[in-house]
Design an enzyme around this catalytic site. Structure first.
Site, PDB file in Angstrom:
ATOM      1  N   ARG A  55      23.958   1.109  33.713  1.00 22.10           N
ATOM      2  CA  ARG A  55      23.608   1.294  32.306  1.00 22.10           C
ATOM      3  C   ARG A  55      24.589   0.586  31.375  1.00 22.10           C
ATOM      4  O   ARG A  55      24.996   1.112  30.352  1.00 22.10           O
ATOM      5  CB  ARG A  55      23.550   2.784  31.951  1.00 22.10           C
ATOM      6  CG  ARG A  55      22.524   3.599  32.716  1.00 22.10           C
ATOM      7  CD  ARG A  55      21.129   3.127  32.425  1.00 22.10           C
ATOM      8  NE  ARG A  55      20.119   4.089  32.866  1.00 22.10           N
ATOM      9  CZ  ARG A  55      18.817   3.843  32.858  1.00 22.10           C
ATOM     10  NH1 ARG A  55      18.379   2.648  32.438  1.00 22.10           N
ATOM     11  NH2 ARG A  55      17.949   4.729  33.277  1.00 22.10           N
ATOM     12  N   ASP A  98      23.422 -14.332  36.443  1.00 22.13           N
ATOM     13  CA  ASP A  98      22.356 -15.326  36.336  1.00 22.13           C
ATOM     14  C   ASP A  98      21.637 -15.315  34.993  1.00 22.13           C
ATOM     15  O   ASP A  98      20.808 -16.174  34.745  1.00 22.13           O
ATOM     16  CB  ASP A  98      21.319 -15.099  37.439  1.00 22.13           C
ATOM     17  CG  ASP A  98      20.491 -13.843  37.199  1.00 22.13           C
ATOM     18  OD1 ASP A  98      21.087 -12.820  36.821  1.00 22.13           O
ATOM     19  OD2 ASP A  98      19.263 -13.890  37.380  1.00 22.13           O
ATOM     20  N   GLY A 116      22.607  -3.113  34.192  1.00 16.68           N
ATOM     21  CA  GLY A 116      21.980  -2.249  33.209  1.00 16.68           C
ATOM     22  C   GLY A 116      20.974  -1.299  33.812  1.00 16.68           C
ATOM     23  O   GLY A 116      20.352  -0.512  33.100  1.00 16.68           O
ATOM     24  N   ASP A 154      26.666  -9.286  38.624  1.00 23.06           N
ATOM     25  CA  ASP A 154      25.434  -8.676  38.142  1.00 23.06           C
ATOM     26  C   ASP A 154      24.600  -8.273  39.354  1.00 23.06           C
ATOM     27  O   ASP A 154      24.885  -8.697  40.480  1.00 23.06           O
ATOM     28  CB  ASP A 154      24.693  -9.687  37.263  1.00 23.06           C
ATOM     29  CG  ASP A 154      23.387  -9.137  36.732  1.00 23.06           C
ATOM     30  OD1 ASP A 154      23.355  -7.955  36.359  1.00 23.06           O
ATOM     31  OD2 ASP A 154      22.390  -9.882  36.707  1.00 23.06           O
ATOM     32  N   LYS A 185       6.260   0.287  26.840  1.00 24.60           N
ATOM     33  CA  LYS A 185       6.808   0.412  28.199  1.00 24.60           C
ATOM     34  C   LYS A 185       8.297   0.122  28.130  1.00 24.60           C
ATOM     35  O   LYS A 185       8.764  -0.676  27.297  1.00 24.60           O
ATOM     36  CB  LYS A 185       6.124  -0.558  29.169  1.00 24.60           C
ATOM     37  CG  LYS A 185       6.461  -2.023  28.942  1.00 24.60           C
ATOM     38  CD  LYS A 185       5.795  -2.907  29.982  1.00 24.60           C
ATOM     39  CE  LYS A 185       6.174  -4.381  29.736  1.00 24.60           C
ATOM     40  NZ  LYS A 185       5.493  -5.308  30.639  1.00 24.60           N
ATOM     41  N   LYS A 240      30.118  -5.215  29.764  1.00 28.57           N
ATOM     42  CA  LYS A 240      30.503  -5.995  30.944  1.00 28.57           C
ATOM     43  C   LYS A 240      31.764  -6.802  30.654  1.00 28.57           C
ATOM     44  O   LYS A 240      32.692  -6.852  31.474  1.00 28.57           O
ATOM     45  CB  LYS A 240      29.361  -6.934  31.357  1.00 28.57           C
ATOM     46  CG  LYS A 240      28.121  -6.223  31.882  1.00 28.57           C
ATOM     47  CD  LYS A 240      27.077  -7.236  32.342  1.00 28.57           C
ATOM     48  CE  LYS A 240      25.855  -6.544  32.921  1.00 28.57           C
ATOM     49  NZ  LYS A 240      24.857  -7.506  33.442  1.00 28.57           N
ATOM     50  N   ASN A 261      22.539 -12.101  29.544  1.00 22.45           N
ATOM     51  CA  ASN A 261      23.344 -10.902  29.346  1.00 22.45           C
ATOM     52  C   ASN A 261      24.642 -10.930  30.145  1.00 22.45           C
ATOM     53  O   ASN A 261      25.482 -10.046  29.997  1.00 22.45           O
ATOM     54  CB  ASN A 261      22.539  -9.653  29.710  1.00 22.45           C
ATOM     55  CG  ASN A 261      22.069  -9.682  31.154  1.00 22.45           C
ATOM     56  OD1 ASN A 261      21.872 -10.747  31.729  1.00 22.45           O
ATOM     57  ND2 ASN A 261      21.875  -8.529  31.735  1.00 22.45           N
ATOM     58  N   GLU A 295       7.090  -8.641  34.497  1.00 18.64           N
ATOM     59  CA  GLU A 295       5.811  -8.596  33.801  1.00 18.64           C
ATOM     60  C   GLU A 295       4.701  -9.218  34.630  1.00 18.64           C
ATOM     61  O   GLU A 295       3.579  -8.709  34.667  1.00 18.64           O
ATOM     62  CB  GLU A 295       5.932  -9.299  32.448  1.00 18.64           C
ATOM     63  CG  GLU A 295       6.791  -8.553  31.436  1.00 18.64           C
ATOM     64  CD  GLU A 295       6.622  -9.092  30.040  1.00 18.64           C
ATOM     65  OE1 GLU A 295       6.383 -10.305  29.905  1.00 18.64           O
ATOM     66  OE2 GLU A 295       6.720  -8.305  29.080  1.00 18.64           O
TER      67      GLU A 295
END
Length: 1164
Positions: A798, A825, A686, A411, A574, A804, A828, A509
């Site tokens: 993406r 980690d 992604g 990842d 967002k 994956k 996903n 965030e």
């Protein structure tokens, strides 16, 4: 305004087959409601143990005898009991009993510990509300529907629905570290209509039912609803989600108490208990090789038995040989059918030769894996001071697989990068704002001013700018902590007094909210469902939070619906540019898109921000869609996705943000080392292609000279997928043919030409789908794999989590069947971690889901280098030697027995004594190889880290290939022939002893066995490169134990033996000078070929590892010579004397030992 959706006929028409109804407080529903159908649920007893007192013996024996080797030896033991065999049943029964007993004791002890843990959990006290009073009971007595009271720092005894809290806003804070490793405080919410309850009486007066899904193990998913009955009115239905469910094992924090939590899942139906289930079993390449070798040896065993049986009857064809004078057959034997006699003899020979199958190898391998795994957890270099944790081993069955990895799938965010976000800039309608550095919530003391680059008049005071800043202050799930101490760490301290501090499960965030704070808009808190922000004029603005449309990896965006103080409804959103731009109807799209692309090229993470004003009717329609989806018990996620899709459209674009995620320390060095070791590294992320590509360049996955091949949606829109694939394939094949590259000689893991491939998720789906639908147009999957084989690195951007796993599965299933490793980690990454041969989780900031589901867990990506290049290398070398050595020493053990049958008329006469047959694998030769497989270091750790190419020497299971296996087997046969015929020819002189006494067959067998034990032990000593005191103790101690045992076994008359054929045999053999000479001579001759072979191989065609060993020896010799020269020049007798003299060189703190060596070299 409150939106309320009552339970109407449309809801009642739903049929929920996978749901349960829980009656709160065990109260019957009011008249007119659905009838109370009693349902049986398990109690709250946790059972993690595997056995009980009554079923331990039968169940454990059944499980152990499911293993083929154990079952085989059980059959041999039963054959020895049933028929007349040449060896005692003890010879097979005792080793089998030892293996079974040791395994049973180990498993029984582990289960006893589980029983103790279960009892301590099941008997802990719990407070329950009954008839308006709090009653204390034990945890295992809880039932579904009970109302439970939990106080601060207590652990939830089962899965509970939160009804009310001591906090006025109806929230509570929970840590789930025991479930997913996340130590941050998570916020959970009480049911809106019950959050005001404050006493036991109020909670007990509640008349309601809960409808929810049946138990399932997903910790982050829950679907249900609560029906509240008031008098004779229709029940009020409220949705229940994961934010209302308190999981067993989690702990209540920063909340005095919570009232009225209803048990919905108890005991073994709780999510924590359902996650006890183990992952699918992974088998290593070494284990598969072991099984193949066992089949070969089983065939050899059967062949030996068949040959001896045939030769026996051929030899006994003559009547005078059929019944020799010393062994007349009985009447029953004469009347027995020929076939039955032949089959009985065949079984007898099987028993005689069965020791060629090493029963103790399984136990030794298990012990080696279990004990060897501690070297990873004890490795101080893999300990992270920041986390306070080191590497973890979740399964020890795959240790050696770490030395066979050919593909690494990693990842990006949180794995290659730190996941420590720094707000860089934001862009609003072409205006770019660049505040000073803000690193994941840490405000720098010198950063009080605002540095703005304003490209147009009017600046940030325009309406869109204010909306943009408000959007980022409102569209998030950040929590504000007022406490001085958060998780034991003092944070948010300013000038000695506590201030607010932002925490969130997403570092992005926090960075964005802190960035807005620097730009004049400060998010204050969420109080009574109102979000408060401090604007640039130091005025507090309050917005009522109506709905949160949570982020998910499919939509790649999140939204909030708020109501301003003026009564205006606003939808702020967002998300990723790919999910926002298609939903934009107005705004400066081109300017923002240009800035987003520029930031992506620089490797920054970008988000787009948009908004939409809602009318009263639009808001009511959105409320209707959301509540209808939230109340659904079936397909709730799909319905919510449809509702979000309807609501999140017709946006006005406000701007974009840019956040930097720095590369982890030594991530580039680690990837470079993996490349040198022959591994291919794929990055699966992604993120946007430009952002991910910039990270790949920074981490040296791509070099500046790398020729990038693109297989993306943008390119396939310009050309057909078929044309793009064939064009890329021709490019790599043409370049390879120019360079004289031969694919046959190049495996999947060898460095190819410097091509780099970039593919996105949409194109990957098209490749896999086209492979199924358009078989006539060519096999796209094989063409794609062919392109990948010729690329040194691949970037997949993406990518959805499932994609994956599909990539990993695609490479696993390719014709080369390479060994794959996946590292990540976050949650996903779990799918690819479970799919790969070896899964490694990083203890990151996105929770511990990856670490919990992995085979191994490490604190940082840089630790992967030592995990593979050092630990993986050692594990494979050690266990490969262990497996080959076990088969070798058993061939040496049994083949003389096979040869002996040609000299005893195939009478099944054993060559060795029963004690020797029994103890050979258990005592005489077991400990040295076990210790070797734990501590052997054929080359130093520093050399392995410095020269990653040494990893190639052990690639593709090189030490357990068939040629190597045949060499060890042939070596064992050669040594066995030397043992037997060497002793046989030396026995030609029948007056072997000085007093003229003749040696018998037991003396002959003892001589062969003595040479055997010494030879196989010394063979291991010759293979040992790393000698410690414990090596010397075990190797020489094993030989000494054999001698002492033989002296005692043959020197004492044991009363429990009916006959003692070995009495004085060993002492008689040692009293003969020729016996001593023959032992030394035969050992030397047996070991000589292997020594010669090693010398010739090292001289004529040394491997990289052997060259490194020679280089290390020369370096060590040079350093020793330099130190000795230094000692003599300094006028001291030894190096330790330097500290006793006033020598300026040594007293300099900046002059380490290496400087002294360099100085002494200059002296030389």
């Amino acid at each position: 305004m409150e939106c309320r959706l009552q339970r109407g006929p449309c809801v009642g028409e739903e049929i929920w087959v996978d749901s349960r109804t829980v009656y709160i407080g065990h109260k019957d529903p009011p008249p007119g409601a659905e009838a109370n159908i009693p349902q049986r649920y398990p109690d709250n007893r946790i059972v993690s143990s595997k056995y009980t007192f009554w079923n331990f013996i039968p169940k454990n024996l059944f499980e152990q005898f499911r293993r083929i080797a154990n079952f085989y030896f059980l059959v041999i033991f039963l054959v020895q009991l049933i028929i007349d065999t040449p060896t005692s049943p003890v010879t097979s029964g005792l080793p089998l009993f030892f293996v079974i007993t040791v395994t049973a004791i180990k498993q029984g002890y582990e289960d006893w510990l589980r029983h103790k843990a279960d009892c301590s959990i099941n008997e802990c006290p719990v407070d329950v509300v009954q008839q308006g009073k709090v009653v204390r009971t034990q945890s295992h007595k809880l039932r579904v529907g009970d109302i439970v009271v939990v106080r601060e720092d207590e652990t939830f005894p089962c899965d509970l629905i939160l009804l009310s809290s001591s906090r006025h806003d109806g929230t509570c804070y929970v840590t789930t570290a025991s479930l997913d490793g996340e130590s941050s405080h998570k916020t959970y919410y009480a049911v809106q209509d019950t959050m005001a309850f404050r006493t036991e009486q109020e909670v007990d007066s509640l008349h309601a039912t809960i409808e929810c899904e049946q138990p399932q193990p997903d910790l982050y998913k829950f679907v249900g609803r609560i029906n509240i009955y008031k008098d004779k009115e229709e029940p009020l239905a409220r949705p229940l989600g994961a934010e209302n469910l308190l999981l067993r094992g989690a702990t209540l924090k920063n909340t005095q108490h919570i009232y009225g939590t209803v048990a919905v899942y108890t005991g073994m139906e709780t999510k924590m208990a359902l996650n006890y289930q183990s992952k699918s079993q992974k088998r290593s390449a070494v284990e598969k090789s072991m099984n193949a070798f066992l089949i070969v040896y089983l065939c050899i065993l059967i062949s030996k038995a068949v040959i001896n049986t045939v030769l026996k009857y051929a030899w006994q064809w003559s009547p005078d040989r059929d019944e020799p004078w010393y062994n007349h057959r009985t009447e029953n034997e004469r009347q027995r059918h020929m076939v039955i006699r032949a089959f009985t003899d065949f079984l007898a020979f099987m028993v005689l030769f069965n020791y060629i199958i090493p029963v103790s190898m399984y136990v030794t391998v298990e012990m080696q894996k279990f004990l060897g795994s501690y070297f990873i957890t004890w490795d101080e270099e893999m300990f992270d001071e920041e986390l306070g944790e080191g590497a973890q081993v979740n399964t020890s069955d795959l240790n050696e697989e770490l030395g066979q990895v050919e593909y690494v799938f990693t990842d990006k965010t949180g794995t290659l990068t730190e996941n420590n976000m720094e707000f860089i800039e934001c862009c609003v309608d072409g205006n770019v704002y660049i505040p000073h550095a803000i690193c994941n919530g840490q405000i720098l003391s010198a950063a009080s001013s605002i540095d703005m680059i304003d490209s147009s008049p009017g600046g940030y005071r325009r309406e869109h700018e204010d909306l943009f800043f408000r959007a980022l202050c409102l569209c998030h799930t950040v929590q504000v902590k007022e406490e001085e101490t958060v998780d034991g760490i003092k944070r948010g301290i300013h000038q000695g007094r506590p201030t607010s501090f932002y925490i969130s499960s997403s570092p992005d965030e926090v960075a964005l909210v802190e960035g807005m704070k620097r730009l004049g808009y400060t998010y204050l808190r969420l109080k009574d469902n109102y979000m408060e922000i401090l604007n640039k004029d130091d005025e507090i603005e309050r917005f009522e939070l109506l709905h949160v449309l949570n982020f998910d990896s499919v939509r790649r965006r999140m939204s909030v619906i708020v109501k301003s103080s003026s009564g205006e409804y606003l939808l702020f959103c967002k998300g990723a540019d790919s999910s926002i731009f298609p939903r934009i109807v107005s705004g400066k799209v081109e300017q923002v898109k240009a800035r987003v692309e520029q930031n992506a090229i620089e490797g920054l993470r970008t988000l787009c921000v948009a908004y939409r004003r809602l009318s009263e009717s639009e808001y009511q329609e959105a409320c209707h869609h959301l509540n209808e989806a939230k109340l659904a018990l079936q397909d709730r996620e799909q319905r919510l996705a449809q509702a979000y899709d309807i609501i999140e459209r017709d946006f006005v674009l406000l701007g974009a943000t840019a956040v930097e995620d720095r590369l982890q320390e030594k991530a580039a060095d680690t990837i470079e080392s993996l490349h040198k070791a022959g591994m291919k590294v794929w990055v699966l992320t992604g993120d946007k292609m430009e952002t991910a590509a910039a990270t790949c360049y920074a981490s040296k996955l791509f070099r500046r000279s790398t020729q990038i091949l693109e297989l993306t949606k943008k390119r396939t829109e310009e050309q057909s997928l078929h044309d793009v694939l064939f064009e890329l394939n021709r490019t790599v094949l043409r370049q390879r043919s120019i360079s004289g590259y031969d694919r046959v000689s190049v495996g999947l893991s060898v460095d190819c030409l410097d091509f780099g491939l970039i593919i996105d998720g949409a194109t990957l789906s098209a490749v896999l789908k086209a492979n199924q639908e358009r078989a006539g147009s060519g096999n796209y999957r094989e063409i794609f794999l062919e392109i990948c084989r010729n690329c040194s690195a691949v970037l997949c951007c993406r990518m959805a989590p499932l994609q994956k796993a599909q990539i990993v599965k695609l490479i696993k299933a390719s014709k080369e069947h390479p060994i794959t490793l996946a590292i990540g980690d976050g949650a996903n990454d779990v799918s690819m971690i479970l799919e790969a041969h070896v899964g490694i989780g990083i203890m990151g900031k996105e929770g511990r889901q990856a670490a919990r589901n992995s085979d191994y867990a490490i604190p940082k990506f840089k630790h992967l280098k030592k995990m593979l290049l050092v630990h993986g290398h050692y594990y494979y070398i050690r266990i490969a030697e262990l497996v080959q050595y076990f088969f070798y020493k058993n061939v040496c053990f049994i083949f003389p027995q096979f040869l002996y049958q040609f000299f005893c008329g195939f009478s099944q006469q054993p060559l060795y004594d029963t004690a020797y047959l029994t103890l050979y694998n258990i005592s005489f030769t077991s400990l040295p190889i076990l210790l070797y497989s734990l501590v052997e270091q054929h080359i130093t750790m520093e050399t392995l880290k410095r020269d990653p190419s040494l990893y190639r020497d052990i690639a593709k299971n090189s030490l357990l290939r068939w040629p190597v296996f045949l060499y060890w087997t042939c070596l064992g046969v050669f040594d066995a022939v030397i043992f037997f015929f060497g002793a046989y020819f030396l026995f030609d002189n029948t007056t072997f002893t000085s007093n003229g006494q003749m040696f018998g067959n037991w003396t002959f067998g003892t001589l062969v066995f003595t040479v055997l034990v010494f030879t196989v032990t010394l063979k291991l000593a010759l293979d040992t490169h790393h000698w410690t005191w414990i090596n010397h103790f075990v190797i020489w101690g094993s030989l000494l134990f054999y001698v002492i045992f033989s002296l005692l076994w043959g020197g004492i008359i044991w009363p429990f033996l009916n006959y003692q054929r070995m009495y004085y045999v060993f002492m008689q053999m040692l009293s003969s000078g020729p016996a001593w000479l023959s032992i030394i001579l035969l050992i030397t001759v047996s070991l000589l070929p292997d020594v010669i072979k090693k010398v010739l191989c090292r001289t004529m065609c040394p491997t990289a590892t052997e060259r490194a060993q020679v280089t290390y020896c020369h370096q060590l010799h040079s350093e020793t010579k330099a130190l000795n020269c230094l000692v003599s020049r300094l006028g001291v007798r030894c190096l330790s004397c330097i500290s006793c003299k006033s020598i300026p060189l040594v007293n300099h703190p900046g002059r380490p030992l290496g400087s002294l060596i360099a100085l002494s070299n200059s002296m030389i």
